[in-house]
Design an enzyme around this catalytic site. Structure first.
Site, PDB file in Angstrom:
ATOM      1  N   ASP A  39       1.128  -1.075  -0.190  1.00 37.14           N
ATOM      2  CA  ASP A  39      -0.003  -0.169   0.166  1.00 37.14           C
ATOM      3  C   ASP A  39       0.889   1.336   0.006  1.00 37.14           C
ATOM      4  O   ASP A  39       1.871   1.311   0.587  1.00 37.14           O
ATOM      5  CB  ASP A  39      -0.929  -0.162   1.429  1.00 37.14           C
ATOM      6  CG  ASP A  39      -1.990   0.884   1.165  1.00 37.14           C
ATOM      7  OD1 ASP A  39      -3.423   0.402   1.160  1.00 37.14           O
ATOM      8  OD2 ASP A  39      -1.596   2.172   1.169  1.00 37.14           O
ATOM      9  N   ILE A  40       0.541   2.209  -0.696  1.00 38.08           N
ATOM     10  CA  ILE A  40       1.329   3.548  -0.790  1.00 38.08           C
ATOM     11  C   ILE A  40       1.411   4.284   0.428  1.00 38.08           C
ATOM     12  O   ILE A  40       2.152   5.066   0.423  1.00 38.08           O
ATOM     13  CB  ILE A  40       0.900   4.145  -2.085  1.00 38.08           C
ATOM     14  CG1 ILE A  40       1.783   5.132  -2.741  1.00 38.08           C
ATOM     15  CG2 ILE A  40      -0.455   5.143  -1.995  1.00 38.08           C
ATOM     16  CD1 ILE A  40       1.675   5.567  -4.186  1.00 38.08           C
ATOM     17  N   ASN A  97     -12.837  -3.266   2.549  1.00 41.57           N
ATOM     18  CA  ASN A  97     -13.791  -2.335   2.601  1.00 41.57           C
ATOM     19  C   ASN A  97     -14.748  -2.368   1.467  1.00 41.57           C
ATOM     20  O   ASN A  97     -14.211  -2.664   0.249  1.00 41.57           O
ATOM     21  CB  ASN A  97     -13.286  -0.962   2.405  1.00 41.57           C
ATOM     22  CG  ASN A  97     -12.357  -0.593   3.596  1.00 41.57           C
ATOM     23  OD1 ASN A  97     -12.902  -0.908   4.971  1.00 41.57           O
ATOM     24  ND2 ASN A  97     -11.165  -0.018   3.795  1.00 41.57           N
ATOM     25  N   GLU A 105     -12.099   3.441  -1.102  1.00 45.37           N
ATOM     26  CA  GLU A 105     -11.774   4.556  -1.981  1.00 45.37           C
ATOM     27  C   GLU A 105     -11.520   4.039  -3.428  1.00 45.37           C
ATOM     28  O   GLU A 105     -11.540   4.832  -4.261  1.00 45.37           O
ATOM     29  CB  GLU A 105     -10.344   5.020  -1.362  1.00 45.37           C
ATOM     30  CG  GLU A 105     -10.622   6.054  -0.110  1.00 45.37           C
ATOM     31  CD  GLU A 105      -9.518   6.393   0.516  1.00 45.37           C
ATOM     32  OE1 GLU A 105      -8.528   5.951   0.118  1.00 45.37           O
ATOM     33  OE2 GLU A 105      -9.711   7.365   1.442  1.00 45.37           O
ATOM     34  N   VAL A 106     -10.883   2.937  -3.435  1.00 45.79           N
ATOM     35  CA  VAL A 106     -10.588   2.428  -5.046  1.00 45.79           C
ATOM     36  C   VAL A 106     -11.561   1.245  -5.536  1.00 45.79           C
ATOM     37  O   VAL A 106     -11.695   0.270  -4.881  1.00 45.79           O
ATOM     38  CB  VAL A 106      -9.164   1.877  -5.105  1.00 45.79           C
ATOM     39  CG1 VAL A 106      -8.763   1.257  -6.398  1.00 45.79           C
ATOM     40  CG2 VAL A 106      -8.149   2.977  -4.529  1.00 45.79           C
ATOM     41  N   HIS A 110     -10.414  -5.345  -3.288  1.00 46.38           N
ATOM     42  CA  HIS A 110      -9.095  -5.573  -2.782  1.00 46.38           C
ATOM     43  C   HIS A 110      -9.042  -5.880  -1.266  1.00 46.38           C
ATOM     44  O   HIS A 110     -10.202  -5.669  -0.755  1.00 46.38           O
ATOM     45  CB  HIS A 110      -8.256  -4.412  -3.145  1.00 46.38           C
ATOM     46  CG  HIS A 110      -8.739  -2.968  -2.449  1.00 46.38           C
ATOM     47  ND1 HIS A 110      -9.638  -2.405  -3.231  1.00 46.38           N
ATOM     48  CD2 HIS A 110      -8.554  -2.485  -1.263  1.00 46.38           C
ATOM     49  CE1 HIS A 110      -9.943  -1.258  -2.647  1.00 46.38           C
ATOM     50  NE2 HIS A 110      -9.510  -1.496  -1.229  1.00 46.38           N
ATOM     51  N   HIS A 112      -6.862  -5.698   2.258  1.00 49.59           N
ATOM     52  CA  HIS A 112      -5.761  -5.302   2.781  1.00 49.59           C
ATOM     53  C   HIS A 112      -5.485  -6.456   3.832  1.00 49.59           C
ATOM     54  O   HIS A 112      -6.157  -6.872   4.314  1.00 49.59           O
ATOM     55  CB  HIS A 112      -6.115  -4.130   3.737  1.00 49.59           C
ATOM     56  CG  HIS A 112      -6.837  -2.987   3.042  1.00 49.59           C
ATOM     57  ND1 HIS A 112      -5.927  -1.895   2.943  1.00 49.59           N
ATOM     58  CD2 HIS A 112      -8.095  -2.842   2.465  1.00 49.59           C
ATOM     59  CE1 HIS A 112      -6.999  -0.909   2.187  1.00 49.59           C
ATOM     60  NE2 HIS A 112      -8.282  -1.341   2.090  1.00 49.59           N
TER      61      HIS A 112
HETATM   62  P1  AMP Z   1      -9.757   1.397   0.336  1.00 49.83           P
HETATM   63  O1  AMP Z   1     -10.218   2.463   1.124  1.00 49.83           O
HETATM   64  O2  AMP Z   1      -9.951  -0.104   1.118  1.00 49.83           O
HETATM   65  O3  AMP Z   1     -10.383   1.409  -1.110  1.00 49.83           O
HETATM   66  O4  AMP Z   1      -8.118   1.282   0.221  1.00 49.83           O
HETATM   67  C1  AMP Z   1      -7.467   1.778  -0.994  1.00 49.83           C
HETATM   68  C2  AMP Z   1      -5.991   1.551  -0.598  1.00 49.83           C
HETATM   69  O5  AMP Z   1      -5.478   1.945  -1.789  1.00 49.83           O
HETATM   70  C3  AMP Z   1      -5.765   2.715   0.418  1.00 49.83           C
HETATM   71  O6  AMP Z   1      -4.887   2.280   1.541  1.00 49.83           O
HETATM   72  C4  AMP Z   1      -4.472   3.633  -0.512  1.00 49.83           C
HETATM   73  O7  AMP Z   1      -3.364   4.000   0.226  1.00 49.83           O
HETATM   74  C5  AMP Z   1      -4.055   2.494  -1.333  1.00 49.83           C
HETATM   75  N1  AMP Z   1      -3.543   2.975  -2.663  1.00 49.83           N
HETATM   76  C6  AMP Z   1      -3.917   4.152  -3.417  1.00 49.83           C
HETATM   77  N2  AMP Z   1      -3.444   4.277  -4.552  1.00 49.83           N
HETATM   78  C7  AMP Z   1      -2.460   3.484  -4.629  1.00 49.83           C
HETATM   79  C8  AMP Z   1      -1.261   3.079  -5.339  1.00 49.83           C
HETATM   80  N3  AMP Z   1      -0.984   3.694  -6.442  1.00 49.83           N
HETATM   81  N4  AMP Z   1      -0.228   2.055  -4.854  1.00 49.83           N
HETATM   82  C9  AMP Z   1      -0.461   1.446  -3.748  1.00 49.83           C
HETATM   83  N5  AMP Z   1      -1.682   1.554  -2.966  1.00 49.83           N
HETATM   84  C10 AMP Z   1      -2.468   2.521  -3.156  1.00 49.83           C
END
Ligand code: AMP
Length: 127
Positions: A39-40, A97, A105-106, A110, A112
């Site tokens: 994770d970034i 999530n 958010e994405v 996925h 974690h």
């Molecule tokens: P969620 O809130 O469960 O959708 O988590 C999305 C996760 O993706 C967050 O923990 C972000 O830090 C992570 N994230 C977003 N962009 C990137 C990226 N380019 N590379 C790695 N992790 C990312």
């Protein structure tokens, strides 16, 4: 901005771009079914994301529409990544999530993998 888990898949999301190699990632593991990367913005000492290669918006979408082979491949890969990182004895937490209230958010499914210290209670209490 939180994701609506009922929306159609958007192939411009950041994880789709990572899967296509358009954006770099710190890869941990890859096979036929998944890509795992750091994770970034880590929230624990170890914070790895495992994503299926298929186009699924969320856990809901994946669990409803993915093939048995995709689901088996994904679950086995999460276990493999966690074992290979030495997380079984100290313990780890999986988090998926899903949708608005979870603050997803994405919009690409996925999980974690969080580990490396005491993670405390599952949720902050909000009354
Ligand atoms: P969620 O809130 O469960 O959708 O988590 C999305 C996760 O993706 C967050 O923990 C972000 O830090 C992570 N994230 C977003 N962009 C990137 C990226 N380019 N590379 C790695 N992790 C990312």
């Amino acid at each position: 901005m939180a994701v609506d888990a009922t929306q159609p898949y958007d192939d411009q999301n950041i994880f789709a771009k990572i899967l296509r190699g358009e954006i770099p990632c710190r890869k941990v593991f890859e096979d036929e079914w998944v890509l795992a990367f750091h994770d970034i913005n880590p929230q624990a000492v170890t914070h790895v994301l495992v994503i299926p290669k298929g186009a699924y918006v969320s856990w809901d979408d994946f669990s409803a529409k993915a093939s048995d082979a995709e689901i088996t491949g994904f679950v086995r890969a999460v276990g493999h990544v966690s074992r290979a990182a030495g997380l079984v004895a100290p313990g780890y937490r999986l988090l998926a999530n899903t949708g608005l209230n979870s603050h997803q958010e994405v919009p690409h499914m996925h999980v974690h993998v969080l580990a490396g210290r005491q993670l405390g209670p599952l949720l902050a209490r909000i009354d």
